[in-house]
Write an enzyme that holds these catalytic residues in place. Structure first.
Site, PDB file in Angstrom:
ATOM      1  N   HIS A   1       0.863  -1.184   0.000  1.00  0.00           N
ATOM      2  CA  HIS A   1       0.000   0.000   0.000  1.00  0.00           C
ATOM      3  C   HIS A   1       0.892   1.225   0.000  1.00  0.00           C
ATOM      4  CE1 HIS A   1      -3.173   2.847   1.083  1.00  0.00           C
ATOM      5  NE2 HIS A   1      -2.356   3.314   2.019  1.00  0.00           N
TER       6      HIS A   1
ATOM      7  N   SER B   1       0.481   5.597   0.139  1.00  0.00           N
ATOM      8  CA  SER B   1      -0.377   6.776   0.207  1.00  0.00           C
ATOM      9  C   SER B   1       0.410   7.925   0.807  1.00  0.00           C
ATOM     10  CB  SER B   1      -1.633   6.492   1.033  1.00  0.00           C
ATOM     11  OG  SER B   1      -1.286   6.178   2.372  1.00  0.00           O
TER      12      SER B   1
END
Length: 404
Positions: free
Chosen positions: A269, A271
């Site tokens: 992930h 971000s």
């Protein structure tokens, strides 16, 4: 695995006791052996109590040694293999523990010593052949004299007010991507800082062969990249990318040809923790096989990387157009010298992508005991950070690194 007995003092540490008594624990090497030409050595240490009984003695998770090859010095970390619990060490008794350390190839003679000054001489393995560690003349007395009037000295693996005791799994924590801080003026992200680590979730770090289970490869990794606009008022961080991963690492045993095959794969992930129009977020699944082979005194590593985006991409729906889904890692260098690495990524359909190159050199080759690397970095292409995934940029930075 070739092994040999080395009854030779490499230093002294002392463990604290809960009662006011004189205690001195000295460290001896029992055996040293390496499994192959990769240079990963297994070092068996005996902790001998030559003073009064020690309550709650705990094996240090790490010991730092200095490896001298000629006039060149390199810091070597001896990492404890497996967990340990505090125990009582009676007077005159000892406890044994196995440690591992990465030793370079290609040198004839070397000396390994602890901060106390005690040391031992050995021959390092030649690249491309089975490693044979040979012992020379002791560079230190077998057992230093014990002064009963001397105060107890506590040596931790990290010198701080808070001792790193009671952390049984600390040995499973290790470096992942390079850790560095670099600066290059003239851009909105003049400075870049990267922090990264990985943690082996199961088993014992460094275990090989029958001692290693298939599940030992399951690892959590985390990296964080901070882009710092030092030229702006108040010098804000323009963007911060957070990058946790759950990966499976396949170890790289050395084959008869001298080539080591391994790799990793997993789900990641990424971000930037922002909201509104500045929000960026992506998830991807990737696989990256890796091959490493010796070339003289150098090692060459090559690893193609393939990934596919999964989940919600609403913050950046066209990210694959600019960042691509294929890449290549290549690196050549020495364990104790110059190292150059490159990372590329490309979308064959759009022709867009990026290339990043890093070069590093140990400063302790010039300044003894300064445990940093000179670190240079260049980038050209799209998406150095998530905020600017669709913008082309050229960056050139120089700084210092802790891990490369």
């Amino acid at each position: 695995m070739p092994r040999m007995s080395i009854y030779l003092g490499v230093g002294a540490i002392a463990a604290s006791a809960t009662m006011p008594a004189v205690a001195a624990v000295q460290t001896l090497i029992s055996t040293v052996g390496v499994a192959d030409a990769s240079g990963r050595a297994t070092i068996a240490l005996n902790f001998l109590n030559v003073g009064d009984a020690v309550q709650h003695f705990e094996l240090p998770p790490r010991l730092v040694a200095d490896l001298a090859v000629g006039d060149r010095h390199t810091a070597v970390t001896l990492e404890r293999i497996g967990s340990a619990t505090p125990q009582t060490l009676a007077a005159g008794s000892f406890v044994r523990a196995d440690y591992s350390a990465s030793l370079p190839n290609g040198a004839d003679r070397a000396t390994l010593s602890l901060a106390s000054g005690a040391a031992f001489a050995l021959s390092l393995p030649k690249a491309g052949r089975d490693a044979q560690l040979a012992v020379g003349k002791p560079a230190a007395p077998l057992i230093p004299a014990h002064d009963p009037s001397a105060p107890v000295v506590v040596q931790q693996s990290f010198n701080s007010a808070r001792a790193d005791t009671g952390n049984a799994f600390l040995g499973n924590l290790s470096a992942y991507l390079p850790i560095y801080a670099a600066y290059g003026p003239g851009t909105s992200t003049a400075a870049k800082i990267q922090i990264s680590f990985k943690y082996q979730l199961f088993g014992t770090a460094g275990a090989t062969g029958a001692d290693r289970s298939w599940i030992d490869g399951l690892t959590f990794a985390y990296s964080q990249r901070l882009y710092w606009d030092l030229g702006a008022k108040s010098a804000p961080f323009r963007n911060v990318d957070y990058n946790p991963e759950l990966i499976y690492i396949v170890p790289a045993p050395v084959r008869l040809t001298g080539v080591a095959f391994g790799g990793r794969g997993g789900i990641a992930h990424e971000s930037n923790g922002r909201d509104g129009t500045a929000s960026r977020s992506t998830n991807y699944v990737y696989v990256q096989p890796m091959a490493t082979l010796p070339i003289g005194d150098y090692k060459l590593s090559v690893g193609p990387r393939l990934w596919t985006y999964v989940g919600n991409l609403s913050d950046n729906p066209d990210i694959a157009h600019f960042r691509g889904n294929t890449g290549l890692f290549a690196e050549i260098g020495q364990d104790n010298g110059l190292r150059v690495s490159t990372n590329t990524r490309l979308n064959f359909a759009s022709g867009k992508g990026a290339v990043e190159a890093e070069v590093s050199y140990p400063i302790n080759r010039w300044i003894k005991s300064l445990n940093l690397y000179v670190f240079g970095q260049g980038f050209s292409g799209y998406g150095e950070n998530l905020l600017d995934y669709n913008r082309h940029a050229n960056r050139l930075r120089i700084g210092v690194g802790l891990v490369r």
